[in-house]
Design an enzyme around this catalytic site. Structure first.
Site, PDB file in Angstrom:
ATOM      1  N   HIS A 287       7.412   0.663  -1.198  1.00 22.78           N
ATOM      2  CA  HIS A 287       6.787  -1.164  -0.705  1.00 22.78           C
ATOM      3  C   HIS A 287       8.816  -1.687  -0.859  1.00 22.78           C
ATOM      4  O   HIS A 287       8.710  -2.825  -1.490  1.00 22.78           O
ATOM      5  CB  HIS A 287       6.715  -1.945  -1.559  1.00 22.78           C
ATOM      6  CG  HIS A 287       4.998  -1.463  -2.156  1.00 22.78           C
ATOM      7  ND1 HIS A 287       3.966  -2.175  -1.369  1.00 22.78           N
ATOM      8  CD2 HIS A 287       4.671  -0.751  -2.864  1.00 22.78           C
ATOM      9  CE1 HIS A 287       2.480  -1.792  -1.781  1.00 22.78           C
ATOM     10  NE2 HIS A 287       2.728  -0.445  -2.770  1.00 22.78           N
TER      11      HIS A 287
ATOM     12  N   ASP B   1      -6.855   8.235   4.411  1.00 20.73           N
ATOM     13  CA  ASP B   1      -7.972   8.006   4.295  1.00 20.73           C
ATOM     14  C   ASP B   1      -8.794   7.605   5.449  1.00 20.73           C
ATOM     15  O   ASP B   1     -10.172   7.140   5.509  1.00 20.73           O
ATOM     16  CB  ASP B   1      -8.681   7.255   3.393  1.00 20.73           C
ATOM     17  CG  ASP B   1      -7.668   5.806   3.062  1.00 20.73           C
ATOM     18  OD1 ASP B   1      -6.854   5.532   4.841  1.00 20.73           O
ATOM     19  OD2 ASP B   1      -8.253   4.620   2.683  1.00 20.73           O
TER      20      ASP B   1
ATOM     21  N   HIS C  74      -5.529   3.756   5.570  1.00 28.00           N
ATOM     22  CA  HIS C  74      -4.207   3.422   6.191  1.00 28.00           C
ATOM     23  C   HIS C  74      -3.814   3.596   6.657  1.00 28.00           C
ATOM     24  O   HIS C  74      -2.594   3.107   7.623  1.00 28.00           O
ATOM     25  CB  HIS C  74      -3.375   3.729   4.047  1.00 28.00           C
ATOM     26  CG  HIS C  74      -4.366   3.123   3.015  1.00 28.00           C
ATOM     27  ND1 HIS C  74      -6.031   3.329   2.149  1.00 28.00           N
ATOM     28  CD2 HIS C  74      -3.587   2.153   2.026  1.00 28.00           C
ATOM     29  CE1 HIS C  74      -5.533   2.532   1.414  1.00 28.00           C
ATOM     30  NE2 HIS C  74      -4.827   1.691   1.496  1.00 28.00           N
TER      31      HIS C  74
ATOM     32  N   ASP D  11      -4.137   7.347  -3.884  1.00 25.66           N
ATOM     33  CA  ASP D  11      -4.514   6.274  -4.220  1.00 25.66           C
ATOM     34  C   ASP D  11      -5.542   5.300  -4.591  1.00 25.66           C
ATOM     35  O   ASP D  11      -5.339   3.620  -4.556  1.00 25.66           O
ATOM     36  CB  ASP D  11      -4.149   4.689  -3.457  1.00 25.66           C
ATOM     37  CG  ASP D  11      -2.754   3.608  -3.344  1.00 25.66           C
ATOM     38  OD1 ASP D  11      -2.558   3.783  -4.882  1.00 25.66           O
ATOM     39  OD2 ASP D  11      -2.795   2.421  -3.003  1.00 25.66           O
TER      40      ASP D  11
END
Length: 381
Positions: free
Chosen positions: A198, A251, A254, A278
Site C-alpha cells: 500500500h 484469484d 487481483h 487475503d
C-alpha cells in the site's frame, strides 16, 4: 521412536519441498504425519490405498482478514480467532496469521492481546499476527479507510516491538511514506517480518527500505507503485531483488494470470514467491456481504468490492489459487504447492514444522483429481 499406525500409499506426495513417487504418507500413533519409502513400512500398520492423486502438506497463509462470517477488525477476541481458524482449516489451511487491516491504536492493541491469548490457549492454526497498516500511503489505500491511515509514531513502534516479544510471529505491512528507515530497521532487528505494501514509493526508496530490513512485499502488483520504463516502482524492486519475498493473490481477479507469469519469469529465485488468500469473512461461509470499518463489502462472482467497486480483500481458497497459477499462469505444480506451504512457513520466526510433511506435521491434504476439493487427512484424536 513412535510407531507408524497408518500409511497412505498410491498417490504422489509433495512434502513441501518437492514431489515424490513410490513413497507413503505415514501417520504415527500420536498423530503426526511423515513420508517414508513404501518398503520400510511396518507390517503392523494400517494401509489405505489411494488411486493416484496428490498428497500435500496443509497450507500456510500469511494474510487472513476473516472467515466463517466474521472479521478480525470487527471483533478482536479469541472466539473470533477460533471461528476464523476453523473456517480456514475446513479448506486445508493448517496455519495462518490473522490480519488486522488499518484501524485505531486501541483495536491494534486488542488484536495483539487476542492473539497472545489464543496462543496461550493453544487455538489450532493461529501462529501470530499480521498488522496491515495503519502506516500506509493514502494514495495507495485500496479498501483501507483513509481516515485511519497515519505515520508511525514512537508509541506505534514500541507496540510492534512489544508484540514481537509476546507472540511467536509478527508481520507488519508498512509504506515508506509513513514509516522511516530507522523504524523499519528496528522492527526487522526485533524479528518482525517487515513487508512493503500500500505504497506509492519510488524504486530507490523501496530499495533503501529493503536494505534497512524489509524482506517482503504484500500482495505483489496490488496497491503499490507499478513498474514503468523510467520508474520501476515497488513492483520492479521486488522482482529485481533476489533476497525479497513477494506474496501473490492468485484469484484471477487481483492479478491477471499473464502478470503472474511475467513475475515468475522475472524472479530469479522462485522460492521467494508465495501465495496468500487475503481472505475475508466470506471464507468458509455462504454470506453475501459483510462490513469492513463500517463500510459494506459485497460478494459477487468471485469478487469482494466496496459500493464504489474497489476490491476489498479476496473471495479465495488455496485450492483455487493453485489452479490459477498452474493452469493459467504456467507454474509447475511442485513449485505451486511449495508456494502455499514451505515458502510462507519459511518466513516465520517460529514455524514448528509447518508447510512440510515431516516431524511436526498434523495436517495433510489429498487431491484425488486435479487441484479442487482436497480431502483433509486428520490425525485420529
Amino acid at each position: 521412536m513412535t510407531d507408524i499406525a497408518k500409511a497412505y500409499v498410491g498417490a504422489q506426495i509433495h512434502d513441501g519441498e518437492g514431489l515424490h513417487d513410490g513413497y507413503a504418507l505415514t501417520l504415527t500413533s500420536d498423530g503426526y504425519f511423515g513420508v517414508s519409502v513404501n518398503t520400510s513400512l511396518p507390517a503392523s500398520c494400517e494401509i489405505e490405498r489411494l488411486d493416484g492423486g496428490l498428497i500435500t502438506p496443509g497450507f500456510v497463509d500469511l494474510q487472513v482478514n476473516g472467515g466463517g462470517g466474521v472479521m478480525f477488525n470487527d471483533s478482536q477476541t479469541v472466539d473470533t480467532l477460533r471461528i476464523i481458524a476453523e473456517a480456514h482449516a475446513s479448506t486445508g489451511t493448517a496455519a495462518l496469521l490473522p490480519t488486522l487491516i488499518t484501524d485505531t491504536p486501541d483495536r491494534t492493541g486488542a488484536a495483539i492481546d487476542a492473539v497472545e491469548q489464543a496462543a496461550a490457549e493453544g487455538v489450532p492454526g493461529i501462529v501470530g499476527i499480521h498488522l496491515e497498516g495503519p502506516h500506509l500511503s493514502v494514495a495507495r489505500k485500496g479498501a483501507h479507510d483513509p481516515a485511519l491511515i497515519r505515520s508511525m509514531q514512537d508509541e506505534d513502534l514500541q507496540l510492534c516491538l512489544s508484540a514481537a516479544e509476546r507472540l511467536p510471529n509478527v508481520m507488519v505491512t508498512v509504506a515508506p511514506e509513513n514509516t522511516d528507515m530507522a523504524q523499519i530497521k528496528a522492527m526487522a532487528q526485533a524479528g518482525i517480518i517487515v513487508s512493503l505494501g500500500h505504497t506509492n514509493a519510488d524504486f530507490e526508496t523501496c530499495m533503501a527500505a529493503f536494505d534497512a530490513g524489509a524482506c517482503c512485499v504484500t500482495h505483489l502488483f496490488n496497491a503499490m507503485s507499478q513498474m514503468g520504463n523510467r520508474e520501476p516502482g515497488l513492483v520492479g524492486a521486488a522482482l529485481m531483488r533476489d533476497d525479497i519475498h513477494a506474496g501473490l493473490i492468485a484469484d484471477g481477479v487481483h492479478v491477471h494470470p499473464a502478470m503472474i507469469r511475467i513475475a515468475l519469469a522475472a524472479k530469479s529465485d522462485l522460492s521467494k514467491i508465495f501465495l496468500v488468500t487475503d481472505a475475508m469473512a466470506t471464507a468458509g461461509s455462504s454470506i453475501e456481504s459483510f462490513t469492513l470499518n463500517d463500510r459494506e463489502v459485497f460478494r459477487k462472482e468471485g469478487r469482494l468490492t466496496l459500493a464504489d467497486g474497489t476490491l476489498a480483500g479476496a473471495d479465495l481458497e488455496f485450492s483455487r489459487a493453485l489452479e490459477v497459477v498452474t493452469d493459467e499462469a504456467g507454474m509447475d505444480i511442485s513449485a505451486a504447492v511449495k508456494a502455499a506451504t514451505a515458502i510462507p512457513a519459511g518466513l516465520l520466526r517460529e514455524s514448528d514444522g509447518l508447510g512440510r510433511l515431516s516431524g511436526l506435521s498434523r495436517t495433510a491434504l489429498y487431491y484425488a483429481e486435479g487441484l479442487s476439493n482436497p480431502r483433509i487427512l486428520k490425525p485420529v484424536s
